[in-house]
Motif scaffolding. Structure first.
Motif, mmCIF file in Angstrom:
data_model
loop_
_atom_site.group_PDB
_atom_site.id
_atom_site.type_symbol
_atom_site.label_atom_id
_atom_site.label_comp_id
_atom_site.label_asym_id
_atom_site.label_seq_id
_atom_site.Cartn_x
_atom_site.Cartn_y
_atom_site.Cartn_z
ATOM 1 N N ASN A 140 2.266 8.411 -6.931
ATOM 2 C CA ASN A 140 2.474 7.016 -7.313
ATOM 3 C C ASN A 140 1.321 6.465 -8.149
ATOM 4 O O ASN A 140 1.116 5.252 -8.197
ATOM 5 C CB ASN A 140 2.650 6.149 -6.060
ATOM 6 C CG ASN A 140 3.925 6.477 -5.308
ATOM 7 O OD1 ASN A 140 4.979 6.641 -5.912
ATOM 8 N ND2 ASN A 140 3.832 6.583 -3.997
ATOM 9 N N ARG A 141 0.594 7.342 -8.819
ATOM 10 C CA ARG A 141 -0.584 6.898 -9.568
ATOM 11 C C ARG A 141 -0.205 5.908 -10.681
ATOM 12 O O ARG A 141 -0.902 4.916 -10.900
ATOM 13 C CB ARG A 141 -1.312 8.102 -10.164
ATOM 14 C CG ARG A 141 -2.559 7.716 -10.948
ATOM 15 C CD ARG A 141 -3.421 8.912 -11.298
ATOM 16 N NE ARG A 141 -4.597 8.511 -12.051
ATOM 17 C CZ ARG A 141 -5.681 7.957 -11.532
ATOM 18 N NH1 ARG A 141 -5.737 7.740 -10.219
ATOM 19 N NH2 ARG A 141 -6.703 7.616 -12.273
ATOM 20 N N GLU A 142 0.882 6.171 -11.394
ATOM 21 C CA GLU A 142 1.275 5.255 -12.464
ATOM 22 C C GLU A 142 1.619 3.878 -11.906
ATOM 23 O O GLU A 142 1.293 2.855 -12.508
ATOM 24 C CB GLU A 142 2.461 5.823 -13.245
ATOM 25 C CG GLU A 142 2.115 7.013 -14.122
ATOM 26 C CD GLU A 142 3.283 7.435 -14.996
ATOM 27 O OE1 GLU A 142 4.245 6.640 -15.117
ATOM 28 O OE2 GLU A 142 3.241 8.536 -15.549
ATOM 29 N N ARG A 143 2.275 3.856 -10.754
ATOM 30 C CA ARG A 143 2.612 2.571 -10.134
ATOM 31 C C ARG A 143 1.343 1.842 -9.689
ATOM 32 O O ARG A 143 1.239 0.618 -9.801
ATOM 33 C CB ARG A 143 3.547 2.801 -8.949
ATOM 34 C CG ARG A 143 4.071 1.505 -8.335
ATOM 35 C CD ARG A 143 4.995 1.800 -7.176
ATOM 36 N NE ARG A 143 6.212 2.426 -7.648
ATOM 37 C CZ ARG A 143 6.950 3.261 -6.908
ATOM 38 N NH1 ARG A 143 6.554 3.592 -5.691
ATOM 39 N NH2 ARG A 143 8.051 3.766 -7.385
ATOM 40 N N PHE A 144 0.363 2.593 -9.189
ATOM 41 C CA PHE A 144 -0.912 1.992 -8.806
ATOM 42 C C PHE A 144 -1.597 1.376 -10.024
ATOM 43 O O PHE A 144 -2.109 0.254 -9.967
ATOM 44 C CB PHE A 144 -1.808 3.056 -8.156
ATOM 45 C CG PHE A 144 -3.157 2.549 -7.722
ATOM 46 C CD1 PHE A 144 -3.281 1.384 -6.978
ATOM 47 C CD2 PHE A 144 -4.304 3.242 -8.061
ATOM 48 C CE1 PHE A 144 -4.531 0.923 -6.578
ATOM 49 C CE2 PHE A 144 -5.561 2.795 -7.664
ATOM 50 C CZ PHE A 144 -5.663 1.627 -6.927
ATOM 51 N N GLN A 145 -1.602 2.109 -11.150
ATOM 52 C CA GLN A 145 -2.189 1.575 -12.373
ATOM 53 C C GLN A 145 -1.460 0.297 -12.796
ATOM 54 O O GLN A 145 -2.095 -0.667 -13.259
ATOM 55 C CB GLN A 145 -2.108 2.618 -13.496
ATOM 56 C CG GLN A 145 -2.954 3.862 -13.259
ATOM 57 C CD GLN A 145 -4.444 3.562 -13.283
ATOM 58 O OE1 GLN A 145 -4.899 2.738 -14.057
ATOM 59 N NE2 GLN A 145 -5.194 4.240 -12.440
ATOM 60 N N GLY A 166 0.813 -1.212 0.000
ATOM 61 C CA GLY A 166 0.000 0.000 0.000
ATOM 62 C C GLY A 166 0.844 1.259 0.000
ATOM 63 O O GLY A 166 0.522 2.242 -0.672
ATOM 64 N N ALA A 167 1.954 1.237 0.723
ATOM 65 C CA ALA A 167 2.822 2.412 0.783
ATOM 66 C C ALA A 167 3.456 2.712 -0.572
ATOM 67 O O ALA A 167 3.723 3.871 -0.902
ATOM 68 C CB ALA A 167 3.913 2.189 1.829
ATOM 69 N N MET A 168 3.664 1.671 -1.371
ATOM 70 C CA MET A 168 4.288 1.882 -2.680
ATOM 71 C C MET A 168 3.365 2.598 -3.665
ATOM 72 O O MET A 168 3.829 3.220 -4.619
ATOM 73 C CB MET A 168 4.715 0.541 -3.294
ATOM 74 C CG MET A 168 5.921 -0.091 -2.637
ATOM 75 S SD MET A 168 6.552 -1.483 -3.616
ATOM 76 C CE MET A 168 7.170 -0.632 -5.075
ATOM 77 N N VAL A 169 2.056 2.492 -3.450
ATOM 78 C CA VAL A 169 1.113 3.064 -4.420
ATOM 79 C C VAL A 169 0.309 4.226 -3.849
ATOM 80 O O VAL A 169 -0.504 4.828 -4.556
ATOM 81 C CB VAL A 169 0.154 1.976 -4.946
ATOM 82 C CG1 VAL A 169 0.921 0.874 -5.650
ATOM 83 C CG2 VAL A 169 -0.701 1.389 -3.824
ATOM 84 N N ALA A 170 0.528 4.543 -2.577
ATOM 85 C CA ALA A 170 -0.257 5.606 -1.945
ATOM 86 C C ALA A 170 0.095 6.975 -2.524
ATOM 87 O O ALA A 170 1.203 7.188 -3.004
ATOM 88 C CB ALA A 170 -0.015 5.599 -0.440
ATOM 89 N N ASN A 171 -0.850 7.879 -2.512
ATOM 90 C CA ASN A 171 -0.807 9.280 -2.937
ATOM 91 C C ASN A 171 -0.693 9.428 -4.454
ATOM 92 O O ASN A 171 -0.326 8.496 -5.170
ATOM 93 C CB ASN A 171 0.270 10.093 -2.197
ATOM 94 C CG ASN A 171 1.685 9.667 -2.524
ATOM 95 O OD1 ASN A 171 2.070 9.638 -3.676
ATOM 96 N ND2 ASN A 171 2.461 9.347 -1.484
#
Length: 336
Positions: free
Chosen positions: A267-272, A259-264
């Motif tokens: 980090n939207r591209e990483r979340f995608q 979760g910390a890697m994709v939060a905020n």
């Protein structure tokens, strides 16, 4: 080799087919480049156009080798060659068109419009300006609105002299059957894992092996798709998902780290990338299961896919979604 070439590595068959037709002076006027998005069709079309416009059929070559050092080659690089027409989505409306003219970001239309085809057809009434032929690339032809498709069909039925149409199609079934029937099909199948890894290393040689391996799984045979997620620490995401799937996550540590890697928003591209990758990761793991975990694992995979789709549409909280994905993946872990 540059990054663009790397994206269509592994497609020697369509390259040979088109090149031999050109060299034999029997080049068909319409070619349909069919295959998944991100497989390399656009890079292939541009390389083919460069060869067709800067070389003669007598030029001996086993692969596309456009003369990019000459005046015509430089015009191609600048997208200013008068005999190479690239048709794709234009501005959404007049307001967005004015933004484009001013060099500002603008919203794209959903389809290629009939006016774009009619404007092109006016230019086809005269002979090529610099080269012996002209090349028209549609990226992609399955985005043609109905009127535009009908207008293009007329040009394919009565093609102008010395004109080659390269129609990129991610979903060929969406094209009019009459358009398909007037083109020769070049198939672009998904690459093997070996070819994928080679293409990715050629395009991004600085990436570590673990990152390449994660991108191979993420791309599913399409280098262009995988390269969209290069540089996003996919190897670390892969390691966290593997830790959860192998050992569970009773302390929640791995899920919190994910979760910390994709939060905020930063980090939207990483979340995608996570949303695209997690269902594929789960599917890959399921194929190796042979025990009573399989039914629950299949259900977890289906729920991960549904969660990823909802998150893309509804703008759900990234850290919370990552935590849920981790919880679902934990069902794949052996009982302790």
């Amino acid at each position: 080799m540059n990054a663009s070439d790397a994206q269509w590595m592994g497609h020697a068959a369509p390259e040979t087919t088109l090149l031999r037709a050109f060299q034999s002076r029997r080049l068909h006027h319409g070619w349909l480049l069919a295959g998944p998005e991100g497989i390399g069709k656009r890079s292939f079309a541009l390389a083919a156009a460069a060869h067709l416009l800067t070389r003669e059929p007598s030029f001996a070559a086993d692969h596309f080798a456009g003369d990019m050092d000459g005046a015509e080659g430089r015009l191609l690089v600048q997208r200013k060659h008068p005999d190479c027409h690239y048709i794709t989505l234009g501005p959404q409306n007049d307001k967005e068109a004015r933004k484009a003219e001013d060099g500002k970001p603008y919203d794209l239309a959903r389809n290629i419009k009939v006016d774009q085809i009619r404007s092109l057809q006016k230019r086809l009434t005269v002979r090529p300006s610099l080269a012996e032929r002209r090349v028209i690339i549609f990226d992609s032809a399955d985005l043609l609105e109905r009127g535009a498709a009908n207008a293009l069909l007329k040009s394919l039925e009565e093609p102008p002299a010395d004109t080659v149409f390269l129609l990129i199609a991610h979903n060929p079934g969406r094209l009019l059957p009459t358009i398909r029937s007037r083109c020769l099909v070049l198939d672009f199948p998904a690459l093997s894992d070996i070819d994928m890894a080679e293409a990715l290393r050629a395009a991004r040689p600085e990436l570590p092996d673990a990152e390449i391996a994660a991108l191979v799984r993420l791309g599913q045979g399409a280098p262009g798709q995988a390269l969209n997620f290069a540089g996003l620490d996919m190897a670390k995401i892969d390691a966290l998902l593997a830790e959860i799937a192998d050992h569970g996550d009773s302390s929640h540590r791995a899920r919190i780290a994910l979760g910390a890697m994709v939060a905020n928003k930063a980090n939207r591209e990483r979340f995608q990338a996570l949303l695209h990758y997690a269902p594929r990761f789960a599917a890959h793991r399921i194929r190796s299961l042979r025990d009573d975990r399989l039914p629950g694992a299949i259900q977890a995979w289906q729920e991960i896919g549904g969660l990823a789709s909802r998150a893309m549409l509804l703008n759900l909280d990234a850290a919370a979604v990552a935590f849920q994905i981790g919880g679902l993946l934990a069902r794949l872990a052996p009982p302790r």
